[in-house]
Design a protein around this motif. Structure first.
Motif, PDB file in Angstrom:
ATOM      1  N   LEU A   9       0.826  -1.205   0.000  1.00 57.86           N
ATOM      2  CA  LEU A   9       0.000   0.000   0.000  1.00 57.86           C
ATOM      3  C   LEU A   9       0.860   1.256   0.000  1.00 57.86           C
ATOM      4  CD1 LEU A   9      -3.048  -0.635   2.388  1.00 57.86           C
ATOM      5  CD2 LEU A   9      -2.980  -0.633  -0.099  1.00 57.86           C
ATOM      6  N   LEU A  10       1.957   1.252   0.755  1.00 51.57           N
ATOM      7  CA  LEU A  10       2.829   2.420   0.794  1.00 51.57           C
ATOM      8  C   LEU A  10       3.470   2.684  -0.565  1.00 51.57           C
ATOM      9  CD1 LEU A  10       4.560   2.022   4.284  1.00 51.57           C
ATOM     10  CD2 LEU A  10       2.967   3.806   3.582  1.00 51.57           C
ATOM     11  N   HIS A  11       3.871   1.631  -1.251  1.00 53.55           N
ATOM     12  CA  HIS A  11       4.428   1.811  -2.598  1.00 53.55           C
ATOM     13  C   HIS A  11       3.390   2.414  -3.539  1.00 53.55           C
ATOM     14  CE1 HIS A  11       8.474   0.037  -2.523  1.00 53.55           C
ATOM     15  NE2 HIS A  11       8.012  -0.779  -1.600  1.00 53.55           N
ATOM     16  N   LYS A  12       2.175   1.891  -3.499  1.00 45.10           N
ATOM     17  CA  LYS A  12       1.120   2.413  -4.370  1.00 45.10           C
ATOM     18  C   LYS A  12       0.744   3.836  -3.974  1.00 45.10           C
ATOM     19  CE  LYS A  12      -0.511   0.614  -7.255  1.00 45.10           C
ATOM     20  NZ  LYS A  12      -0.264   0.707  -8.728  1.00 45.10           N
ATOM     21  N   LEU A  13       0.700   4.113  -2.674  1.00 47.50           N
ATOM     22  CA  LEU A  13       0.405   5.463  -2.194  1.00 47.50           C
ATOM     23  C   LEU A  13       1.456   6.451  -2.701  1.00 47.50           C
ATOM     24  CD1 LEU A  13      -1.184   7.418  -0.334  1.00 47.50           C
ATOM     25  CD2 LEU A  13       0.301   6.695   1.536  1.00 47.50           C
ATOM     26  N   LYS A  14       2.731   6.066  -2.625  1.00 53.45           N
ATOM     27  CA  LYS A  14       3.809   6.927  -3.113  1.00 53.45           C
ATOM     28  C   LYS A  14       3.656   7.213  -4.599  1.00 53.45           C
ATOM     29  CE  LYS A  14       7.310   5.350  -4.837  1.00 53.45           C
ATOM     30  NZ  LYS A  14       7.879   5.135  -6.217  1.00 53.45           N
ATOM     31  N   GLU A  15       3.333   6.167  -5.354  1.00 56.19           N
ATOM     32  CA  GLU A  15       3.177   6.312  -6.809  1.00 56.19           C
ATOM     33  C   GLU A  15       2.032   7.267  -7.156  1.00 56.19           C
ATOM     34  OE1 GLU A  15       1.454   3.539 -10.398  1.00 56.19           O
ATOM     35  OE2 GLU A  15       2.611   2.566  -8.803  1.00 56.19           O
ATOM     36  N   ILE A  16       0.882   7.069  -6.513  1.00 54.03           N
ATOM     37  CA  ILE A  16      -0.289   7.911  -6.797  1.00 54.03           C
ATOM     38  C   ILE A  16      -0.027   9.355  -6.379  1.00 54.03           C
ATOM     39  CG2 ILE A  16      -2.712   8.320  -6.207  1.00 54.03           C
ATOM     40  CD1 ILE A  16      -2.334   5.911  -8.011  1.00 54.03           C
ATOM     41  N   TYR A  17       0.561   9.542  -5.203  1.00 56.94           N
ATOM     42  CA  TYR A  17       0.792  10.893  -4.680  1.00 56.94           C
ATOM     43  C   TYR A  17       1.784  11.662  -5.552  1.00 56.94           C
ATOM     44  CZ  TYR A  17       1.376  14.596  -1.201  1.00 56.94           C
ATOM     45  OH  TYR A  17       1.388  15.811  -0.562  1.00 56.94           O
TER      46      TYR A  17
ATOM     47  N   MET B  11       1.016   5.320  11.193  1.00 55.13           N
ATOM     48  CA  MET B  11       1.130   5.544   9.747  1.00 55.13           C
ATOM     49  C   MET B  11       1.437   6.999   9.421  1.00 55.13           C
ATOM     50  SD  MET B  11       1.010   2.625   8.421  1.00 55.13           S
ATOM     51  CE  MET B  11       1.164   3.279   6.764  1.00 55.13           C
ATOM     52  N   ARG B  12       0.981   7.924  10.244  1.00 54.96           N
ATOM     53  CA  ARG B  12       1.295   9.334   9.991  1.00 54.96           C
ATOM     54  C   ARG B  12       2.793   9.603  10.155  1.00 54.96           C
ATOM     55  NH1 ARG B  12      -4.116  10.254  11.759  1.00 54.96           N
ATOM     56  NH2 ARG B  12      -3.593  10.081  13.974  1.00 54.96           N
ATOM     57  N   THR B  13       3.481   8.712  10.870  1.00 58.58           N
ATOM     58  CA  THR B  13       4.939   8.797  10.975  1.00 58.58           C
ATOM     59  C   THR B  13       5.608   7.974   9.889  1.00 58.58           C
ATOM     60  OG1 THR B  13       4.797   9.076  13.378  1.00 58.58           O
ATOM     61  CG2 THR B  13       6.912   8.372  12.481  1.00 58.58           C
ATOM     62  N   ARG B  14       5.068   6.798   9.611  1.00 57.12           N
ATOM     63  CA  ARG B  14       5.688   5.889   8.644  1.00 57.12           C
ATOM     64  C   ARG B  14       5.609   6.405   7.216  1.00 57.12           C
ATOM     65  NH1 ARG B  14       3.780  -0.202   9.431  1.00 57.12           N
ATOM     66  NH2 ARG B  14       5.176  -0.413   7.641  1.00 57.12           N
ATOM     67  N   ILE B  15       4.515   7.081   6.869  1.00 57.74           N
ATOM     68  CA  ILE B  15       4.367   7.572   5.484  1.00 57.74           C
ATOM     69  C   ILE B  15       5.475   8.566   5.128  1.00 57.74           C
ATOM     70  CG2 ILE B  15       2.896   8.951   3.948  1.00 57.74           C
ATOM     71  CD1 ILE B  15       0.478   7.515   5.249  1.00 57.74           C
ATOM     72  N   PRO B  16       5.731   9.612   5.949  1.00 56.75           N
ATOM     73  CA  PRO B  16       6.844  10.515   5.609  1.00 56.75           C
ATOM     74  C   PRO B  16       8.199   9.800   5.571  1.00 56.75           C
ATOM     75  CG  PRO B  16       5.423  11.531   7.252  1.00 56.75           C
ATOM     76  CD  PRO B  16       4.976  10.113   7.115  1.00 56.75           C
ATOM     77  N   GLU B  17       8.418   8.870   6.507  1.00 56.97           N
ATOM     78  CA  GLU B  17       9.681   8.125   6.519  1.00 56.97           C
ATOM     79  C   GLU B  17       9.843   7.314   5.242  1.00 56.97           C
ATOM     80  OE1 GLU B  17       9.434   5.823  10.056  1.00 56.97           O
ATOM     81  OE2 GLU B  17      10.142   7.435  11.384  1.00 56.97           O
ATOM     82  N   PHE B  18       8.752   6.691   4.807  1.00 57.77           N
ATOM     83  CA  PHE B  18       8.798   5.893   3.576  1.00 57.77           C
ATOM     84  C   PHE B  18       9.015   6.791   2.364  1.00 57.77           C
ATOM     85  CE2 PHE B  18       6.784   3.762  -0.048  1.00 57.77           C
ATOM     86  CZ  PHE B  18       7.453   2.546  -0.023  1.00 57.77           C
ATOM     87  N   PHE B  19       8.340   7.939   2.324  1.00 58.27           N
ATOM     88  CA  PHE B  19       8.511   8.873   1.209  1.00 58.27           C
ATOM     89  C   PHE B  19       9.957   9.363   1.139  1.00 58.27           C
ATOM     90  CE2 PHE B  19       4.037  10.593   0.007  1.00 58.27           C
ATOM     91  CZ  PHE B  19       3.573   9.293  -0.068  1.00 58.27           C
ATOM     92  N   ASP B  20      10.567   9.647   2.302  1.00 58.41           N
ATOM     93  CA  ASP B  20      11.963  10.070   2.320  1.00 58.41           C
ATOM     94  C   ASP B  20      12.873   8.955   1.800  1.00 58.41           C
ATOM     95  OD1 ASP B  20      11.318  12.533   3.339  1.00 58.41           O
ATOM     96  OD2 ASP B  20      11.790  12.014   5.431  1.00 58.41           O
ATOM     97  N   PHE B  21      12.593   7.735   2.242  1.00 61.85           N
ATOM     98  CA  PHE B  21      13.386   6.583   1.805  1.00 61.85           C
ATOM     99  C   PHE B  21      13.292   6.390   0.295  1.00 61.85           C
ATOM    100  CE2 PHE B  21      13.622   1.958   0.972  1.00 61.85           C
ATOM    101  CZ  PHE B  21      14.918   1.721   1.396  1.00 61.85           C
ATOM    102  N   MET B  22      12.094   6.629  -0.255  1.00 60.00           N
ATOM    103  CA  MET B  22      11.870   6.461  -1.690  1.00 60.00           C
ATOM    104  C   MET B  22      12.192   7.740  -2.478  1.00 60.00           C
ATOM    105  SD  MET B  22      10.992   3.318  -1.918  1.00 60.00           S
ATOM    106  CE  MET B  22      10.439   3.223  -3.627  1.00 60.00           C
TER     107      MET B  22
END
Length: 462
Positions: free
Chosen positions: A1-9, A30-41
C-alpha cells in the motif's frame, strides 16, 4: 500500500488521497511511517497533510471533522455523524450511504483515491461507503487469515493481487501462529483448508498417508540471522508462577541475548478480555520500572505507539503494528474463534521472536501435542500434522460459535427488529452482551439469546 500510495501521490499532484485503517494507534503510526517511507523512496513532493493527503482511523470524533474517515465523509456531505451511542459502525455506514444518496450531492466526490488497510476488520458497508465517495480508485488490502474462520477461496477469488509471502515474520513463526489459530495440533481441528487454499496462502502441501506436511519457502529478511534461529517459544506457568513475573523473566532473557535491546523493541499483548488483565498490566508496569528501570506505554490509555517505552496492550490496540519481539499472554488456550483469530494475529506481529505465555492448563490434552509440534517445526522447518477425517472437516463449520461481534450484532438486531428499539439501545445491548461472553470459555446461541433478552429488559427505557 505504501508503494502504491507513493506512486499515486507523486503522479497526481492535484488529487485528494486518504489512507484509513481500523484503530487509532495504527493511524497514528502511519502518519509517521508515510513521511519516513517517502523520504526513503526519495519523494521530492512535500506532503500536504489535511489538504491533499489524509491519514484517518475509521470512525472519528464528533468535535473533529478530520479525526476519522467516516467523520470526514459526514463533514464533507453535511450529513449527521453518529457516535458510539447512535448504533454500531455497520449500521451507521449503511445509513450514511442512504443519506448521501438523498442529499442530492452524491455526484460530488470527497476524495480521488482511498487506501483501506486491515480490511478484514471492517464491515462491507464501510468499504461500500468509501467506494461511493471516491472518484478514481479504491485500494483495499487485508489478511484473510486475520479472520481464520472465513472462507479463504471467496476472498482470494475477489482479490486482484494475492501476496503469498509474509515479509515481516519468520516462516516458522507464521506457521506456528497459523497452527494455533486453526487448531492444527488439536482434535478435532478448528479449521482445515483444501489443498488449493493452502497454496493460495503460500503453503506447500504434501500428503503422506494420514499425515500432511505443510511448509513455506524460507525467507531471509535479515542476513545476519542464522537459519536455525528460534523465532517462536511457548511458556507454561508452573506452580506459583506469576504472569507478570514470567513476562519479566522472558524480557530479561531477550535482553541478555540482545545487548542493544531498547524498551520500544518489545510488545506485551494480553489476549484475554477479562478484567484481570488490567490488574496484570499495572503490576507488570510497576515490576518493569522496578527491575529494569523501563517506562511503559499502556496503549489502551495513550492510543499511540511511543518510542523508547515498553509497549503493553490489550487485544484491541495492537493490530497493524509490528515489533522485533512480541510476548502474548493468556490464561487458557480457549476454543473461541475470536480468541484464535487474535492469537494468530498477535503472534505474527514480530519480525524476530514471538513468545506465548499460558497457564499450565492440565485440563487441555492438546498442550503436549502442541509442544511436540513446535519442537518438530523448529528442528525440521515444516509442520507435520494429522489429516482430519472427512466428517471432521464437514463439522468444522460448527465451531464458529456466535460470540464474535458481528454475530452478536446480528442476533441483537434480529431480536430488536420488531420492538422499535433505538440505535442507542441496540448499541448498548451489543456492548453488554459482548462484554459478558468474553469472560466465558464457551457459549452457544441459546445462551446469547437469553442474555440479549435480559439486557433488553434492563435497558429498554433507552
Amino acid at each position: 500500500l505504501l508503494h502504491k500510495l507513493k506512486e499515486i501521490y507523486s503522479k497526481n499532484p492535484d488529487s485528494k488521497i486518504a489512507f484509513t485503517c481500523f484503530n487509532k494507534i495504527l493511524a497514528s503510526t502511519m502518519r509517521t511511517r508515510i513521511p519516513e517511507f517517502f523520504d526513503f523512496m526519495r519523494v521530492e513532493k512535500q506532503i500536504e497533510w489535511g489538504t491533499k493527503l489524509f491519514c484517518f482511523n475509521s470512525w472519528g470524533l464528533t468535535r473533529d471533522p478530520f479525526s476519522g474517515m467516516y467523520r470526514y465523509i459526514c463533514h464533507f456531505y453535511e450529513i449527521p455523524f453518529g457516535g458510539f451511542g447512535n448504533g454500531d459502525f455497520d449500521s451507521l455506514c449503511k445509513k450514511a450511504i442512504v443519506e448521501i444518496n438523498n442529499s442530492g450531492r452524491s455526484d460530488k466526490k470527497a476524495l480521488d483515491y482511498v487506501f483501506i488497510d486491515e480490511s478484514q476488520d471492517f464491515p462491507q458497508s464501510f468499504i461500500d461507503l468509501c467506494e461511493m465517495v471516491t472518484s478514481k480508485k479504491l485500494y483495499v488490502a487485508g489478511d484473510v487469515f486475520q479472520n481464520i474462520f472465513m472462507p479463504i477461496n471467496d476472498n482470494v477469488n475477489r482479490a486482484d493481487i494475492v501476496l503469498k509471502k509474509c515479509y515481516r515474520t519468520d516462516p516458522k513463526n507464521l506457521m506456528f501462529s497459523h497452527a494455533l489459530g486453526m487448531g492444527l495440533y488439536e482434535e478435532p481441528v478448528l479449521r482445515w483448508l483444501k489443498e488449493a487454499e493452502w497454496d493460495s496462502c503460500g503453503y506447500k502441501y504434501n500428503k503422506v498417508g494420514n499425515r500432511v506436511e505443510l511448509s513455506r519457502d524460507p525467507l531471509r529478511r535479515f542476513e545476519d540471522i542464522p537459519k536455525d534461529y528460534k523465532s517462536t517459544d511457548l511458556h507454561l506457568l508452573e506452580g506459583t508462577d506469576n504472569g507478570p513475573e514470567k513476562i519479566i523473566e522472558i524480557i530479561k532473557d531477550i535482553k541478555s541475548r540482545n545487548p542493544s535491546l531498547e524498551e520500544g523493541d518489545i510488545a506485551v499483548i494480553f489476549l484475554d478480555s477479562s478484567g484481570y488483565i488490567y490488574d496484570y498490566i499495572q503490576s507488570l508496569k510497576s515490576k518493569v520500572k522496578q527491575q529494569l528501570g523501563w517506562d511503559s506505554n499502556i496503549s489502551h490509555e495513550t492510543k499511540a505507539k511511543q518510542d523508547g517505552k515498553l509497549f503493553i496492550s490489550n487485544i484491541n490496540n495492537a493490530k497493524g503494528l509490528e515489533f522485533p519481539f512480541v510476548i502474548c499472554f493468556a490464561m487458557k488456550l480457549v476454543k473461541r474463534s475470536n480468541f484464535r483469530n487474535a492469537l494468530y494475529t498477535m503472534m505474527a506481529r514480530s519480525f524476530l521472536e514471538s513468545h506465548l505465555v499460558l497457564n499450565n492448563d492440565k485440563e487441555n490434552p492438546s498442550i503436549p501435542t502442541i509442544l511436540q509440534g513446535l519442537d518438530f517445526l523448529k528442528n525440521n522447518n515444516y509442520m507435520d500434522v494429522r489429516l482430519p477425517s472427512e466428517q471432521e472437516i464437514i463439522n468444522q463449520k460448527d465451531f464458529i460459535v456466535l460470540d464474535e461481534s458481528i454475530s452478536v450484532s446480528k442476533l441483537v438486531k434480529g431480536y430488536c427488529s420488531d420492538k422499535k428499539s433505538t440505535p442507542r439501545l441496540i448499541a448498548k445491548i451489543i456492548d453488554r452482551v459482548e462484554r459478558i461472553i468474553s469472560e466465558d470459555d464457551d457459549v452457544d446461541s441459546d445462551y446469547i439469546k437469553g442474555l440479549i433478552e435480559i439486557e433488553y429488559e434492563r435497558n429498554k427505557k433507552l
